[in-house]
Design a protein around this motif. Sequence first.
Motif: not given
Lengths: 567, 190
Positions: A437, A439, A450-453, A455-458, B116, B118-120, B164, B166-168, B171
């Motif tokens: 992502t 941002r 980071l300019g975004g993130s 994210d692990v797809i759980p 969940r 926290i993992t993501g 950053d 915000i992006s997190t 989700q």
Amino acid sequence: MKSGISSIAATVTLCIGAYGASAQEEVAGGTTLYGDLQSVTQSMLTRAAGDGNNFLHTNGNYAQTRYYPASQINTSNVKNLRPAWVFQTEVVDTMETSPIVVNGIMYVTTAFNHVYALDARTGKQIWHHKHSMGPVTTYCCGPNNRGVAVAGDKVFFGTLDAKLVALDAKTGKQLWETQIAEPELGYSETMAPSVVEDMVLIGTNGGEYGIRGFVKAFDTETGEEKWTFHTVPEDSVGVWTTEDATGRNMHRDIEAEKAALAEQGDPYETLGGGVWQNPAVDLETRRLYFVVGNPSPDLDGSLRPGDNLYTDSLVSVDLDTGEYVCHLQYIAHDVWDLDAVSPPIITTVKDASGNDVKGVLHGGKTGHVYVHNADDCSLIRFSEAMVPQEDMWTLPTAEGARMLPGANGGVEWSPMAIDPNHRLSYAINLHQPMTYTVRSTPYPEGKLWLGGSFDVIPDEEQWGNVTAVDYDTGDIAWQVRTEQPMIGGILATAGGLVFTGEGNGLFKAYDSSNGGELWRFQAGAGVNAPPSSYTVEGQQYIVVAAGGNAQLNFKRGNNIIAFTLAD
Amino acid sequence: MRLPFVALTLSLAASPVLAMEDFVLEDEVALCMSCHGDAGVPIEPDYPVIWGQQYFYIYTQLRDYGAGRRQNDIMTPVAAEYDRDQAKLLAEHFAALAWPDIPAEIQDGDEQLAERGITGGQCSACHGKWQGDSRIPRLAGQQVGYLRKTMLDFKNEVRMNAPDKISTMKQLDEETIDALSRYLATIDIQ
């Protein structure tokens, strides 16, 4: 190969004799007929690749092969490997240390910069040094430390508050410390330094904080700076390449980037380019080879037009001056943090016409092993992908776009090993599906950027593997799946083995020729650190830290475990 | 190494914050305690614990409020009064105090949802075991109401000083944020 082994055996015997003498003589007055055996000479460091007693470099030797020349523990008897001792540190947290062993004394580090000296035969503590931490520390991926460097009578390590510290190897007392860079701006240290002659070499973290990366050399005696190589040159623009090193289109909008460059200027001052791991040292040509990490901000390319040299690259510099020699960029203008972190290895490889040349290997987060010509850094070949790659290169979006591999790799910072006889490299890999992502936010003056993130797809399955690649062809020779993504490191030995650990606490030995599992041990916490080996009083040991991992949230612990063959 | 220092100096010079005249630490501390509590327990459930919080984190938050990088009707005017040194003194004072023990309750299913999330978000990479360190705040045992508010503020782009996040947080759904707030509030690290 045979003659090699017998000459190693001779070295082992000689050194054991010397060790015994040292123990006796020490009572009498400190030094021996052979000199002070605790002290690490340049000749020991230079010849570490053939030293079956000590483990003197984070990655085994200057070429960083992590190939240990002792074979007492081997494919036929590894089933009898048992813990010899367990040492528990004071810090129950993420461990990435490579144990260093000098004539029966072991040096290990923990999270938050504790350093221990241990008796390598018994695990008994000799001293414990706790760094007095400044108020500002920085880390993106856990309060890690990957170990010490040794030279002369000193032990060197880097700190989370961006200092380089020298300790007295006998007492653990601090001799000097140097502020490497300003911690408020996001500089910090987790890598082990390297020592060559009178220089301590160290890179920097901070690619997630908008630093300007470097490798620096400091005087071993005084801590004074000798040279700096900026991993990001003042002209970081490059050649506007649209393809990665493997020839795949990265979907760059070159017109938009050129417009941004005209408006914003060269972004070099905050462009990142951390160096996370040790350089490979070639004393023959007096050159260093290291890899440079991602550009800042990780996911947002709009604020950093151009190729972002020398991020995501293999770089070679002159050992004595730090001057640029050559580079090869794997991913120009990276917006996925699929950067270069695993330490490079120097070894003989076949070039495109089948001739043996001096090569450099690097295991990428992309999942490829890259094979370079050491002379000009050029790419000879890249291996088959060791992990699934999907939709490369999909640009990050505001909503998050899925692409494989995830931002941790492929091969993360974990060092690879090689077996020069099999001509195989061994890498541990992650498979961790993620969304990317973007941002855009302006430079936040030393804060996480980071300019975004990512994210692990759980809901998607994650796993890891151990992969052997024939570096002369780029083909995968064997591959073994693991339950979890792998991070830590691997060791190959002349006993025909590779050792590596997992987040679930398993520490395993495989047959290095075919990947057959020959031994396993449950350590009770994640084994996410590179193993080392050493020999004391004729007995070979394998040692590894089991402290889990903050980045992947593997169960934390505080154990250093040394294994040897049961009687 | 010279260039980053220049950058730092510039950024400091550009800061709008002026020194408060006749600054007396005890008086200012008394003001803080009128909201953040005189024994460390804040007067409202969505006010944050600052007793025993990380020194550098308190300092940067005060600076961010003061400079408008973190907007809040209550804290911005308070923090705008202090210069760097005064903000440091306040941060030092509160960082040295003991974190209070505030009872909180976890509900069925919270732990799974929280894990969940926290993992993501790969939260542990920075937050470790939630104890905080320097620039990373302690979250273990923080007030449920405040944790929820500040995570939602990130998600809804109200809190902008750690972009950053915000992006997190985008989700994570509200249910996960609720579960995470209760989960973090009940973590005991003493």
